[in-house]
Write an enzyme that holds these catalytic residues in place. Structure first.
Site, PDB file in Angstrom:
ATOM      1  N   TYR A 111       0.869  -1.311   0.237  1.00  0.00           N
ATOM      2  CA  TYR A 111       0.183  -0.047  -0.196  1.00  0.00           C
ATOM      3  C   TYR A 111       0.907   1.099   0.090  1.00  0.00           C
ATOM      4  CZ  TYR A 111      -4.650  -2.007   0.426  1.00  0.00           C
ATOM      5  OH  TYR A 111      -5.698  -2.896   0.128  1.00  0.00           O
TER       6      TYR A 111
ATOM      7  N   ASP B  15      -6.798  -6.797   3.626  1.00  0.00           N
ATOM      8  CA  ASP B  15      -7.746  -6.323   3.129  1.00  0.00           C
ATOM      9  C   ASP B  15      -8.710  -7.377   2.414  1.00  0.00           C
ATOM     10  OD1 ASP B  15      -9.224  -4.200   1.581  1.00  0.00           O
ATOM     11  OD2 ASP B  15      -8.181  -4.750  -0.061  1.00  0.00           O
TER      12      ASP B  15
ATOM     13  N   ASP C  34     -12.887  -8.692   3.722  1.00  0.00           N
ATOM     14  CA  ASP C  34     -14.068  -8.624   2.675  1.00  0.00           C
ATOM     15  C   ASP C  34     -14.627  -9.892   2.659  1.00  0.00           C
ATOM     16  OD1 ASP C  34     -13.782  -5.902   2.135  1.00  0.00           O
ATOM     17  OD2 ASP C  34     -14.269  -6.157   0.083  1.00  0.00           O
TER      18      ASP C  34
ATOM     19  N   LYS D  78       2.397 -15.847   4.148  1.00  0.00           N
ATOM     20  CA  LYS D  78       2.854 -16.552   2.887  1.00  0.00           C
ATOM     21  C   LYS D  78       4.282 -16.751   3.002  1.00  0.00           C
ATOM     22  CE  LYS D  78       1.510 -18.875  -0.949  1.00  0.00           C
ATOM     23  NZ  LYS D  78       0.467 -20.143  -1.028  1.00  0.00           N
TER      24      LYS D  78
ATOM     25  N   ASP E 275      -3.638 -18.571   1.837  1.00  0.00           N
ATOM     26  CA  ASP E 275      -4.612 -19.377   1.138  1.00  0.00           C
ATOM     27  C   ASP E 275      -5.596 -20.266   1.872  1.00  0.00           C
ATOM     28  OD1 ASP E 275      -1.943 -20.515   1.154  1.00  0.00           O
ATOM     29  OD2 ASP E 275      -2.211 -21.478  -0.682  1.00  0.00           O
TER      30      ASP E 275
HETATM   31  C1  IPM Z   1     -10.712  -0.852   2.791  1.00  0.00           C
HETATM   32  C2  IPM Z   1     -10.780  -0.290   1.464  1.00  0.00           C
HETATM   33  C3  IPM Z   1      -9.647   0.123   1.102  1.00  0.00           C
HETATM   34  C4  IPM Z   1      -8.321  -0.789   1.245  1.00  0.00           C
HETATM   35  C5  IPM Z   1      -9.600   0.830  -0.309  1.00  0.00           C
HETATM   36  C6  IPM Z   1     -10.740   1.822  -0.317  1.00  0.00           C
HETATM   37  C7  IPM Z   1      -8.251   1.958  -0.504  1.00  0.00           C
HETATM   38  O1  IPM Z   1     -10.751  -1.678   0.417  1.00  0.00           O
HETATM   39  O2  IPM Z   1     -10.543  -0.132   3.434  1.00  0.00           O
HETATM   40  O3  IPM Z   1     -10.615  -2.297   2.948  1.00  0.00           O
HETATM   41  O4  IPM Z   1      -7.919  -1.449   0.427  1.00  0.00           O
HETATM   42  O5  IPM Z   1      -7.783  -0.683   2.163  1.00  0.00           O
HETATM   43 MG    MG Z   2     -11.064  -3.390   1.406  1.00  0.00          MG
END
Ligand code: IPM
Ligand code: MG
Length: 342
Positions: A123, A225, A229, A169, A201
């Site tokens: 990042y 990240d 999700d 990893k 993984d």
């Molecule tokens: C999150 C989002 C961000 C990230 C994006 C919007 C930059 O996906 O906060 O998880 O990748 O961290």
């Molecule tokens: Mg995210």
């Protein structure tokens, strides 16, 4: 004591869900001085910049920030993500993302936390194009790793968690993830907690198969990240998940979901992610200022959210027909009931 809170309402559904969170905060008796911070795509269209320097100083003067999602753009030449910029600028090295299954009947109850390193690795935006090849620099430092790891262990200890698992990893990324892994095990010796590891993984697989086995996970930035999700999918909706970006001095609280352009402005976004984020904000402020009243408010909000979710009345993305406002009102009414038992 009066607190000053920066409000970064953001793009898409951001303004709607942030306003729900502010309503809940004020109904519960948390009166703050709100400082409006403009940032995001609409500002970029107007000013050619997604965030102005002066806004950063305004945030600095506040005790904490509550933030909605901010649009990120794809591909070369587009502006750097404001989300990432804020995390780096304020050195918010912890990304705290709790996932508790309250509604997804396809899974048993689970309740784990992902602690994601929030300032480095892929990042940093250190990327170059050499015509037919592009290169990204992936830096993991011992210092940043120690910070996220020790924060996670301390949190686990304080919150009666038993097991901390590092996700990596290091079988392939022997130096970078190797350093992350080694630092984790070195730090782990200081704590009377189970410390173990899982390859990323396999973590994705195990999270989908048996999420209830996990307690606290610590990961480098990008894995965190992606897995957060995935975890949001397990709890049923990104709209249910709140998060905190925490540093030594500053902290920014935001829902995990994105801008959701498809439903922006329709009043149907799920405000729970933002409302839970505001509960994390109160908890953090309470600890920082030793203000017990705020810890109570924080608990009242999270319990009210839990109780409302038990009613199985949802917003559209979870198959319900509640509007953002309906759900916010239900939660506010519930906070009044819950307050009585504290
Ligand atoms: C999150 C989002 C961000 C990230 C994006 C919007 C930059 O996906 O906060 O998880 O990748 O961290
Ligand atoms: Mg995210």
């Amino acid at each position: 004591m009066g607190y000053k809170i920066a409000l970064i309402r953001g793009d898409g559904v951001g303004p709607e869900v942030v306003s729900s969170a502010v309503q809940v905060l004020s109904e519960i008796g948390f009166y703050a001085d709100y400082v409006e911070i403009r940032a995001g795509l609409s500002l970029f269209k107007e000013m050619g910049k997604p965030l102005e320097e002066v806004e950063l100083s305004k945030i600095k003067e506040c005790d904490a920030a509550l933030k909605g999602p901010i649009a990120t753009l794809l591909g070369p030449g587009t502006y750097t993500s404001v989300n990432v910029l804020l995390r780096k600028y304020f050195n918010l090295y912890v990304n705290f993302r709790p996932f508790e299954n309250l509604v997804n009947e396809k899974y048993p109850y689970f309740n784990f936390i992902i602690f994601r390193e929030n300032t480095e690795e892929l990042y940093t935006g250190a990327e170059w194009n050499f015509g037919e090849a592009s290169v990204a620099l992936r830096v993991i430092t011992k210092k940043a790793t120690q910070k996220i790891v020790s924060y996670s262990f301390n949190y686990a200890l304080k919150n009666d968690r038993k097991r901390v698992t590092v996700v990596h990893k290091a079988n392939i990324l022997k130096e970078t993830d190797g350093l992350f892994r080694d630092t984790f095990f070195e730090e782990s010796k200081k704590y009377p907690l189970q410390a173990d590891e899982i390859i990323v993984d396999s973590a994705a697989y195990q999270l989908v198969k048996n999420p209830e086995q996990f307690d606290v996970l610590v990961t480098p930035n990008l894995y965190g990240d992606i897995l957060s999700d995935l975890a949001a999918g397990l709890v049923g909706s990104l709209g249910l998940c709140g998060s905190a970006n925490i540093g030594d001095k500053y902290a920014i609280f935001e829902p995990v979901h994105g801008v959701a352009w498809d439903i922006a402005g329709k009043g149907i976004a799920n405000p729970i992610g933002a409302i839970l984020s505001s509960s994390y904000l109160l908890d953090w402020l309470s600890e920082k200022h030793n203000d017990k009243r705020l810890a109570k408010y924080s608990k009242v909000i999270s319990l009210a959210v839990k109780n409302v979710l038990k009613l199985k009345k949802f917003t559209k993305e979870l198959g319900g027909n509640l509007t953002t406002e309906d759900l916010t009102k239900l939660i506010i009414t519930e906070t009044k009931k819950v307050e009585a038992i504290f």
